[in-house]
Design a protein around this motif. Structure first.
Motif, short mmCIF file in Angstrom:
data_model
loop_
_atom_site.label_atom_id
_atom_site.label_comp_id
_atom_site.label_asym_id
_atom_site.label_seq_id
_atom_site.Cartn_x
_atom_site.Cartn_y
_atom_site.Cartn_z
N ILE A 152 76.33 -62.14 -1.86
CA ILE A 152 75.93 -61.47 -0.64
C ILE A 152 77.14 -61.15 0.25
O ILE A 152 77.18 -60.20 0.93
CB ILE A 152 74.99 -62.62 -0.17
N LYS A 153 78.03 -62.03 0.48
CA LYS A 153 79.19 -61.69 1.38
C LYS A 153 80.05 -60.42 0.82
O LYS A 153 80.59 -59.82 1.70
CB LYS A 153 80.21 -62.95 1.32
N GLY B 116 78.62 -58.02 -0.53
CA GLY B 116 77.78 -56.91 -0.41
C GLY B 116 77.26 -56.77 -1.81
O GLY B 116 76.90 -55.25 -1.85
N ARG B 117 77.09 -57.48 -2.81
CA ARG B 117 76.88 -57.38 -4.14
C ARG B 117 75.48 -57.75 -4.58
O ARG B 117 75.00 -57.39 -5.64
CB ARG B 117 77.74 -57.75 -5.14
N MET B 118 74.86 -58.37 -3.46
CA MET B 118 73.49 -58.98 -3.82
C MET B 118 72.83 -59.04 -2.53
O MET B 118 73.34 -59.33 -1.51
CB MET B 118 73.74 -60.49 -4.24
N SER B 119 71.38 -59.13 -2.28
CA SER B 119 70.74 -58.93 -1.24
C SER B 119 70.05 -60.44 -1.00
O SER B 119 70.06 -60.86 -1.87
CB SER B 119 69.39 -58.15 -1.29
N GLU B 120 69.47 -60.78 0.05
CA GLU B 120 68.98 -61.94 0.31
C GLU B 120 67.53 -62.12 -0.62
O GLU B 120 67.41 -63.28 -1.18
CB GLU B 120 68.55 -62.29 1.70
N GLU B 121 66.93 -61.12 -0.89
CA GLU B 121 65.96 -61.01 -1.53
C GLU B 121 65.92 -61.40 -3.08
O GLU B 121 65.48 -62.13 -3.77
CB GLU B 121 64.81 -59.90 -1.73
N ALA B 122 67.19 -60.73 -3.57
CA ALA B 122 67.48 -60.97 -4.94
C ALA B 122 68.10 -62.45 -5.18
O ALA B 122 67.55 -62.92 -6.35
CB ALA B 122 68.91 -59.81 -5.19
N ARG B 123 68.78 -63.00 -4.15
CA ARG B 123 69.26 -64.35 -4.40
C ARG B 123 67.91 -65.31 -4.37
O ARG B 123 67.96 -66.29 -5.37
CB ARG B 123 70.09 -64.85 -3.26
N CYS C 228 75.61 -66.89 -5.67
CA CYS C 228 74.97 -65.78 -4.86
C CYS C 228 75.41 -65.62 -3.66
O CYS C 228 75.24 -64.49 -3.11
CB CYS C 228 73.18 -66.34 -4.85
N ASP C 229 75.49 -66.68 -2.74
CA ASP C 229 76.14 -66.58 -1.51
C ASP C 229 77.65 -65.61 -1.46
O ASP C 229 77.56 -64.77 -0.84
CB ASP C 229 76.64 -67.89 -1.10
#
Length: 714
Positions: free
Chosen positions: A363-364, A366-373, A359-360
Motif C-alpha cells: 500500500i505504501k 502504491g501497489r495495493m488498495s485498502e480494499e485489496a488488503r 500488504c501494508d
C-alpha cells in the motif's frame, strides 16, 4: 500476399491486415519480407493513394522475429547481416511512402511488432490492458534490430527511451500514451475508424520527425550537458547491474548514444551490425533457450501429466513460522481460502500478521488498495484446532525440518483432508517416500518445497515419492500454477535437486577458505561469476545451525535405515567449518554473527577469525575460484539429471536460476555446460578434479548422454 489482406476504400485509404497463415500470431517468418515487399510495391503503384493503415486479424498485433531462426544462426557473417538489413529495409521503405501510415494496434505489439509501429507516422492502440507495446529483445540477449533502438531514441529522446531499451519494459495503453510511445488510445472497435479519421485530417503527415530538416532529439542530443550526464550515469549503473556479464545492454546503450552522432541510415546499419554480433553469443542462445522456450514449456504444461485442470478452493497450512506464513500469503494473494494452523493462537495470528505487513508495504508503494488488503487478509484464518482444516483440498505441512515431528503431524492431520484432496510436505531435504509411510494413502502424498522468502521466490520444487500417483502430481502442478508459482518436478532422493546443488555452492566457498583464499576474494569471485550473494554471506543467511541440523538429521536417518547415503558426501569443508563456527558461537546472522559480523546500523563486515580455517596458503587464481563455484553447481545438477532426480533440462535450468540463484546470463546449469561445449566443460572439470579434488569428477557416460540428447533434439 496471402499473409496480408489488402483492401482499398473509396477515400483512397488502404488497410493492410496482417494474417499469417497457419500461425496463431503474426511473426517475421520467412514469408514476411517478401510479403511486405509485395505490399509496398502495390502501394507505390496506387495512383490515388491517400493513406495506409496496418492492422491485424490475430488477437495480438505482431509478435516479432522467429526465435528459432536466431537459435539456428551460428555465424556473424555477411549473409546474416544481409538478412537483418532486408528485414529492416521494408520498414524504411514503409516510412518513406508519400502518404501517412497508421498502425492500428489491437493487441500486443512487441519487438519487431512495435518496430513496425515505430515505422508508421501515427500509432493508435486499443484500450485493452493486453495491448502492450515494447521492445523486450534485451531479455533474450538481443537488441531491437529492425530499427527499434534508433527510432525509439529519436522518438522519445535518450532518457525516456533507455528504460524500454535496457530493461525491456512493456507499456500498457495509457502509460504508452503518456510516454509518447503511441499517439492515441481508443476502443478496440474504433481503431480503424480512428485511423481513417486521422489520415483524412493529416494528409501531409507522411514524413517522419527524424527525416525532417532540422530534426532535434527530444531533451537534447549526445552533446547536451544533461544527456552527457545521463550517458555517464547509465554506463555506471549498467555495469553495477550486469557486472559486465551481459553483452546486449552494453551494445544497446552504445548504439542508442552513437545513433545521435550520425545520420539516421548510418545508425540503422550500426544497429544491424550490433544485433548480428549478439545473435551468436552464448548469452543470447541461453536466454532464448531458457527464458523463452523453457518458460513457454513450463507455462504451456508440456511437462505436466495429461488430464483435466484441477483447482483447489480450500487449503490448510500447518505451521505458522516464516515458511508457513509465506505460503498462506501466496494462497491468499491468489484468492485461495486458507486455514493457518499452529499450536498456539498467538503464533497463528503472528503468521497472519506477516501477510498484513506485506500488504501494508504494498500500500505504501502504491501497489495495493485498502480494499485489496482487506480481501486478501480475509482469506487467511488463524486456527489451533485440526478440525478447522476439515475438508481442505490441499494441506501443506510446513513444520520444522524434523522427521520425528513430521511423522507425528502428518497422520494426525491427514483425516482433515477432503476425500479427493492431496497432502504436501514443505520439506527441503527429507525423502518423501519415507515421510509417506506415515500417511494412510501414500498415493496422495507429495513434496512441495517452497523457498524463502516465499513472497519473492516464485518457484516450487514438486517432489514425487515412490508411491505418489500421476493424478496427485497433476493436481500439485495445477495448484502451484494456480497460486502463480513456477512448478519444477523432481523425483525423490536425499536433498532432491535444489538443496543438493545449493549445498555444493556453500561448501565450495568453504573449500576456497580452507585453501587459503581470502574471504573477500571468495565473495568477489561469486560476484564476478554472477551469483546474487556470495557463499559465505548466504551461509550466514541459511545459518550454520540449520546446516548442521540438516546434516545430523541425515546421519540419524542413515542409522535408522542401516544405510550410508551419499547426500553431501563431497561437502567435507562444510562439516569441518560449520561445526567449528558453531562451537565458537558463530551460528549465522540470526544468531548474532557467523562468517560476518553484523552492526546495529545494518552494515556487516567479514569476521577476522576466518583465517583459522585456512589449511594452507595456496594461490588460487580468480579464474579458478569462479569456475569452482560454478562448476560445482553445474556438475551436481548434471548428476541429478543423470540419476533421474531431474526429468528435463528445462526444469534443471529454470529451477537452478529461480530457486538457487545460478547466474541467469548462463541460461541455467545445463545450458551453461552446453554453452561452453560438452567436451570443453568435461575437460575443464577433469582439470579441476586433478588440482582440487574428486568432487569435480563425473563419469564420461554422463556427458555422453548429454551429448546424445542434444543430437536427438537437433
Amino acid at each position: 500476399m496471402s499473409d496480408f489482406i489488402y483492401e482499398k476504400d473509396a477515400d483512397g485509404i488502404v488497410t493492410v491486415t496482417m494474417d499469417m497463415a497457419g500461425q496463431s500470431a503474426n511473426t517475421m517468418n520467412a514469408r514476411f519480407v517478401p510479403g511486405m515487399q509485395d505490399v509496398i510495391a502495390k502501394l507505390r503503384a496506387e495512383e490515388d493513394l491517400r493513406g495506409v493503415i496496418f492492422a491485424s486479424a490475430k488477437k495480438t498485433f505482431f509478435a516479432g522475429g522467429d526465435l528459432n531462426d536466431i537459435l539456428a544462426t551460428t555465424r556473424a557473417d555477411a549473409e546474416t547481416f544481409a538478412y537483418i538489413e532486408a528485414n529492416k529495409a521494408v520498414y524504411r521503405d514503409l516510412e518513406r511512402l508519400p502518404v501517412p501510415v497508421v498502425a492500428a494496434i489491437n493487441g500486443a505489439a512487441l519487438g519487431g511488432g512495435y518496430e513496425l509501429c515505430l515505422a508508421c507516422n501515427h500509432r493508435i492502440v486499443a484500450d485493452d490492458p493486453k495491448a502492450v507495446v515494447g521492445l523486450p529483445e534485451v531479455t533474450l540477449g538481443l537488441l531491437p534490430g529492425a530499427g527499434g533502438v534508433v527510432r525509439l531514441t529519436a522518438l522519445l529522446g535518450l532518457e525516456k527511451a533507455l528504460p524500454y531499451l535496457l530493461e525491456g519494459k512493456q507499456a500498457k495503453p495509457q502509460q504508452a500514451l503518456s510516454e509518447g510511445m503511441v499517439d492515441a488510445v481508443v476502443a478496440k472497435d474504433e481503431l480503424i475508424p480512428a485511423a481513417r479519421a486521422w489520415i483524412k485530417a493529416n494528409p501531409d503527415s507522411q514524413t517522419q520527425p527524424w527525416d525532417r530538416k532540422g530534426f532535434r532529439y527530444p531533451n537534447g542530443d549526445a552533446l547536451h550537458p544533461r544527456i552527457r550526464q545521463t550517458i555517464q550515469v547509465s554506463s555506471a549503473m549498467l555495469f553495477q547491474k550486469t557486472r559486465g556479464l551481459l553483452p546486449a545492454p552494453e551494445k544497446i546503450l552504445d548504439i542508442a548514444v552513437n545513433s545521435m552522432r550520425m545520420s539516421f541510415d548510418a545508425a540503422l546499419r550500426m544497429e544491424s551490425r550490433g544485433i548480428v554480433a549478439l545473435m551468436t553469443t552464448p548469452e543470447c542462445k541461453a536466454a532464448i533457450t531458457t527464458f523463452f522456450f523453457g518458460m513457454q514449456a513450463i507455462r504451456s504444461g508440456k511437462v505436466r501429466p495429461e488430464g483435466p485442470q484441477w483447482k483447489a478452493s480450500k487449503a490448510a497450512v500447518l505451521g505458522a513460522g516464516m515458511m508457513g506464513s509465506g505460503i498462506a500469503y501466496a494462497h491468499a494473494r491468489a484468492g485461495l481460502t486458507t486455514a493457518l494452523k499452529d499450536m498456539e493462537m498467538a503464533r497463528a495470528e503472528k503468521g497472519k500478521a506477516y501477510s498484513q505487513a506485506l500488504c501494508d508495504k504494498a500500500i505504501k508503494r502504491g501497489r495495493m488498495s485498502e480494499e485489496a488488503r482487506a480481501a486478501l487478509l480475509d482469506k487467511i484464518t488463524p486456527v489451533t484446532d485440526d478440525a478447522a482444516c476439515k475438508g481442505a483440498d490441499i494441506i501443506i505441512e510446513a513444520v520444522f525440518e524434523d522427521i520425528d515431528l513430521k511423522e507425528t503431524v502428518i497422520p494426525e492431520t491427514w483425516k482433515q483432508l477432503a476425500d479427493d484432496g492431496i497432502y504436501g510436505s514443505n520439506t527441503s531435504t527429507l525423502p518423501i517416500s519415507i515421510l509417506a509411510e506415515s500417511c494412510p494413502d501414500p498415493t496422495r502424498f507429495i513434496g512441495l518445497h517452497f523457498f524463502s522468502p516465499v513472497d519473492k521466490m516464485k518457484v516450487v520444487e514438486i517432489i514425487m515419492g515412490e508411491k505418489t500417483s500421476a493424478e496427485t502430481l497433476r493436481r500439485a502442478y495445477d495448484y502451484v500454477q494456480q497460486i502463480g508459482y513456477m512448478p519444477i518436478v523432481v523425483n525423490d532422493s536425499r536433498g532432491f535437486f535444489t538443496s543438493r546443488v545449493f549445498g555444493t555452492f556453500m561448501d565450495e566457498g568453504m573449500q576456497l577458505l580452507q585453501d587459503g583464499m581470502s574471504p573477500a576474494a571468495i565473495e568477489r569471485a561469486a560476484w564476478k561469476a554472477g551469483m546474487p550473494v556470495g557463499p559465505l554471506a548466504v551461509s550466514d543467511e541459511v545459518s550454520q545451525v540449520l546446516s548442521q541440523k540438516v546434516r545430523r538429521t541425515h546421519e540419524a536417518l542413515d542409522a535408522r535405515l542401516g544405510v550410508e547415503s551419499d547426500f553431501g558426501h563431497h561437502n567435507t569443508a562444510s562439516a569441518r567449518v560449520v561445526d567449528a563456527m558453531i562451537a565458537q558461537g558463530r551460528g549465522g546472522r540470526h544468531y548474532g554473527g557467523g562468517f560476518y559480523d553484523y552492526a546495529s546500523d545494518g552494515t556487516k563486515s567479514l569476521w577476522p577469525g576466518l583465517s583459522q580455517f585456512a589449511q594452507g596458503n595456496a594461490e588460487v587464481p580468480m579464474e579458478d575460484a569462479i569456475d569452482r563455484l560454478l562448476y560445482r553447481q553445474a556438475i551436481e545438477t548434471l548428476r541429478c539429471l543423470d540419476e533421474g532426480v531431474l526429468n528435463t533440462e528445462v526444469e534443471a535450468n529454470l529451477g537452478g536460476i529461480f530457486a538457487i540463484g545460478f547466474p541467469a546470463h548462463t541460461g541455467g546449469a545445463i545450458q551453461f555446460i552446453r554453452g561452453i561445449g560438452v567436451d570443453a566443460f568435461n575437460a575443464r572439470a577433469k582439470a579441476l578434479a586433478e588440482r582440487y579434488g574428486e568432487r569435480f569428477a563425473i563419469p564420461d557416460a554422463a556427458f555422453d548422454r548429454l551429448r546424445d540428447s542434444a543430437a536427438e533434439a537437433a
